[in-house]
Design an enzyme around this catalytic site. Structure first.
Site, PDB file in Angstrom:
ATOM      1  N   ILE A  49       1.076  -1.235   0.009  1.00  0.00           N
ATOM      2  CA  ILE A  49       0.160  -0.045   0.002  1.00  0.00           C
ATOM      3  C   ILE A  49       0.746   1.276   0.013  1.00  0.00           C
ATOM      4  CG2 ILE A  49      -2.015  -1.010   1.300  1.00  0.00           C
ATOM      5  CD1 ILE A  49      -1.086   0.068   3.685  1.00  0.00           C
ATOM      6  N   ASP A  50       0.427   2.324  -0.406  1.00  0.00           N
ATOM      7  CA  ASP A  50       1.239   3.702  -0.764  1.00  0.00           C
ATOM      8  C   ASP A  50       1.818   3.839   0.868  1.00  0.00           C
ATOM      9  OD1 ASP A  50       0.512   3.651  -3.101  1.00  0.00           O
ATOM     10  OD2 ASP A  50      -1.112   5.358  -3.004  1.00  0.00           O
ATOM     11  N   ARG A  51       2.712   4.791   0.628  1.00  0.00           N
ATOM     12  CA  ARG A  51       3.352   5.150   1.934  1.00  0.00           C
ATOM     13  C   ARG A  51       2.509   6.072   2.902  1.00  0.00           C
ATOM     14  NH1 ARG A  51       9.035   8.759   2.196  1.00  0.00           N
ATOM     15  NH2 ARG A  51       9.333   9.159   4.409  1.00  0.00           N
TER      16      ARG A  51
END
Length: 302
Positions: free
Chosen positions: A134-136
């Site tokens: 998942i994105d940062r």
């Protein structure tokens, strides 16, 4: 330096020979690894193999003496490791699930020395792997596989759409309290993802669960995704004219500046639930990550 021999176990079986060597020998340029494979200096069961050869359990890999470039080992601060271990929400002999905080990348790279997976490799084993990403800036459920067989099995479930993924998000403006399905193909370029007829099939279901009618009208929504494209929820929300609050790439930039003053300093996107049949035990598994206190506090301030 001398020749090394390593026997492939279930954690490495199924990997390409080149990918195995990249992980096994840190600090060696890929070009050099491919060269020693082509020259036959790397052997599998005493024979030459191509870079794309899929390793099998019991294979014996001969690794020639290779001078590793001097590198400083990534140092994982003890406090970081201690804090991230507190976020484990599920663990068995096959998987670890973490409620990843916003701001922590799932892996190092692009100037970042370490991320979630590097910390867990240090704690558990170098052979563990991320099942998905998942994105940062996104918080929530991230699953790590302890065994390669478990990794491949769960990734196959994800690919065949047998894993239910539910996110929590807040979007600009109130949204009618019904399920809104966004079926719009997404095309990912070098800088961003856009809705485009040449893109890949992408389906998201947005279900508003609470509306906020105050100074900053918005809706808290549950989002179930059928596909897992890059930035899918963020782009589909923008496409529906309900961009995610705090989204610095696809959102309402002027609104985001105002929201910072009432406590939202990140994107409001949280991977809340992953639900699936455990591929190794057959049990029905629902992994849930609670919303962070910072997002709870922001909603209370609206």
């Amino acid at each position: 330096m001398s020749v090394k021999f390593t026997t492939i176990d279930e954690n490495s079986a199924g990997q390409r020979l080149d990918n195995f060597l990249i992980k096994f020998i840190k600090g060696v340029p890929k070009s050099h690894l491919y060269r020693v494979i082509r020259k036959g200096e790397v052997r599998v069961n005493k024979g030459r193999k191509k870079a794309e050869y899929k390793l099998q359990i019991g294979d014996i890999v001969r690794i020639p003496p290779i001078r590793v470039s001097e590198q400083k080992d990534n140092f994982i601060p003890g406090k970081f490791l201690e804090n991230i271990l507190k976020e484990v929400v599920f663990e068995d002999e096959f998987f670890i699930a973490i409620n990843k905080p916003s701001g922590i990348p799932v892996h190092g790279g692009s100037g970042i020395n370490f991320g979630l997976i590097e910390a867990f490799k240090e704690k558990y084993s170098p052979s563990i792997e991320l099942v998905h990403r998942i994105d940062r800036g996104t918080s929530g459920v991230v699953i790590i596989a302890k065994k390669r067989s478990a990794l491949k099995a769960l990734q196959e479930l994800i690919t065949s759409r047998k894993v239910k993924k539910i996110y929590l998000a807040m979007v600009r403006d109130t949204w009618q309290r019904k399920t809104h399905t966004i079926d719009a193909p997404l095309l990912t370029g070098q800088k961003n993802t856009v809705v485009h007829s040449n893109g890949k099939e992408s389906v998201s279901h947005f279900k508003p669960i609470k509306n906020f009618d105050g100074l900053y009208p918005s809706s808290l929504v549950e989002v179930e995704i059928e596909t897992g494209r890059t930035h899918q929820i963020r782009v589909h929300a923008q496409y529906a004219n309900h961009p995610l609050l705090g989204d610095g790439k696809y959102g309402d930039f002027e609104l985001n500046k105002k929201l910072e003053k009432v406590g939202l300093k990140r994107i409001f996107l949280h991977a809340k639930v992953m639900e699936f049949t455990h591929p190794m035990t057959g049990e029905n598994l629902r992994i849930e990550a609670p919303l962070s206190s910072e997002l709870e506090s922001f909603m209370e301030a609206l």
